[in-house]
Design an enzyme around this catalytic site. Structure first.
Site, PDB file in Angstrom:
ATOM      1  CE  LYS A  54     -10.548  -4.517 -15.472  1.00  0.00           C
ATOM      2  NZ  LYS A  54      -9.659  -5.354 -14.656  1.00  0.00           N
ATOM      3  CB  CYS A 139       0.680  -3.712 -21.425  1.00  0.00           C
ATOM      4  SG  CYS A 139       0.029  -4.443 -22.896  1.00  0.00           S
ATOM      5  N   GLY A 225      -3.743  -9.071  -2.142  1.00  0.00           N
ATOM      6  CA  GLY A 225      -4.293  -9.343  -0.815  1.00  0.00           C
ATOM      7  C   GLY A 225      -3.205  -9.335   0.248  1.00  0.00           C
ATOM      8  N   GLY A 252      -2.680  -5.388  -0.193  1.00  0.00           N
ATOM      9  CA  GLY A 252      -3.086  -6.123   0.998  1.00  0.00           C
ATOM     10  C   GLY A 252      -3.635  -5.289   2.124  1.00  0.00           C
ATOM     11  N   GLY A 273      -7.757  -2.717  -2.313  1.00  0.00           N
ATOM     12  CA  GLY A 273      -8.006  -3.513  -3.510  1.00  0.00           C
ATOM     13  C   GLY A 273      -8.791  -4.772  -3.223  1.00  0.00           C
TER      14      GLY A 273
END
Ligand SMILES: Cc1cc2nc3c(=O)[nH]c(=O)nc-3n(C[C@H](O)[C@H](O)[C@H](O)COP(=O)(O)O)c2cc1C
Length: 311
Positions: A54, A139, A225, A252, A273
């Protein structure tokens, strides 16, 4: 005729040797939590050939207010907001456990100023357990207000600042939320990146079905996805044609067939993912199905598919 399982899936990504080409997308498989559920069986049959952590930030973060998830017809929107223990908490609390899975470890980091990125990269790279570092550049830079990964010049400047800090591989995670992702990829390569990974989530929003407000606490989030797969394939293809460094393809992937589509689009290796949330063994299924998927398309090896060009 050789059995499908005889196809050798061993490969490498910027010098990191891998038993196969299947990684996880950062933030989509909490291996430490999974170990609590599945025990040592998780280590014996780990779903990925390389684990990506993460995204870690300098300081602990609570993440975004709820709600943080919304299911769409073919994917989901998340606005998790990078909750985490911060750099020191990660190094003290999580890193040893992640090193026990027996696969190379890539640590994802993010900061809103170059000085913090420098500390994150230096501290993480100093640990022997870490094979490489992924830079999450989605970011805003506090000084310019610009999202680093949306600007080729900001991306190149960041890479030039970080490159001298470590000889370990530096991977730039590209955002799909730009008109020309290959321009950012070219800048990342010019700044010294060893690889790019893509795609991150696509900007998205959902409206509360009962009350007139945005569903997600943060107002909006990122779509992932199967819904994003065609976007990801187009972007991987454009980027792979523009750079010489390898591409880690994702967006996906649900099975070995869709994983192979990314290899054919130009990715060297792939990452699973969102599918991990539906099936924590999705990575195993992708790996296990790859030999047969390669054979169905007429490839005798993974390397053949990796060097194939699309007609
Ligand atoms: C719940 C969730 C959390 C995520 N957290 C991160 C993260 O911490 N860092 C990051 O670089 N990408 C993060 N991502 C993006 C994924 O790594 C991946 O790039 C994206 O979801 C596309 O792949 P997929 O469609 O297979 O999920 C996250 C995605 C989801 C769905």
């Amino acid at each position: 005729m050789a059995e499908p399982s005889s196809i050798d899936l061993a490969t490498e990504i910027c010098g990191i040797g891998l038993d196969g080409p299947v990684l996880n997308g950062s933030g989509t498989f909490d291996a430490l939590a999974a170990r609590k559920v599945f025990g040592d069986a998780l280590i014996e049959d780990f779903p990925f050939d390389c684990y990506v952590s993460k995204t870690i930030t300098m300081n602990p973060r609570p993440g975004n207010p709820p709600y943080r998830l919304w299911e769409t017809p073919s994917g989901m929107i998340n606005s998790i907001g990078l909750p985490g223990p911060g750099l020191e908490g990660f190094l003290a609390r999580d890193l040893d456990g992640l090193a026990e899975f027996g696969v190379p470890l890539i640590v994802s980091v993010m900061a809103d100023q170059v000085e913090d990125f420098e500390v994150l990269v230096a501290r993480v790279a100093a640990r022997d357990e870490v094979a490489g570092i992924e830079l999450n550049v989605s970011c805003p830079n506090v000084h310019s207000g610009l999202i680093v990964g949306e600007q080729p010049s900001e991306t190149e400047a960041l890479m030039k600042a970080l490159r001298p800090i470590t000889e370990k591989p530096l991977v730039v995670k590209l955002t799909p939320n730009v008109a020309n992702p290959h321009e950012v990829a070219v800048a990342a390569e010019a700044g010294g990146a060893d690889a790019v990974s893509m795609i991150n989530t696509v900007k998205a929003a959902a409206i509360d079905p009962t009350v007139n407000r945005a569903w997600l606490g943060a107002g909006a989030g990122g779509l992932s996805g199967p819904a994003v797969r065609p976007i990801a394939l187009a972007q991987v293809r454009a980027v792979a044609e523009a750079v010489t460094i390898p591409v880690i393809g994702m967006g996906g992937i649900t099975d070995s067939e869709s994983a192979l589509e990314f290899i054919l689009a130009g990715a060297r290796v792939v990452a699973v993912g969102t599918e991990n949330f539906r099936d924590p063994r999705a990575g195993n299924a992708v790996k296990d199905g790859l030999p047969a998927a390669l054979r169905r398309r007429g490839f005798a090896s993974l390397a053949e598919a990796q060097s194939a060009t699309l007609g």
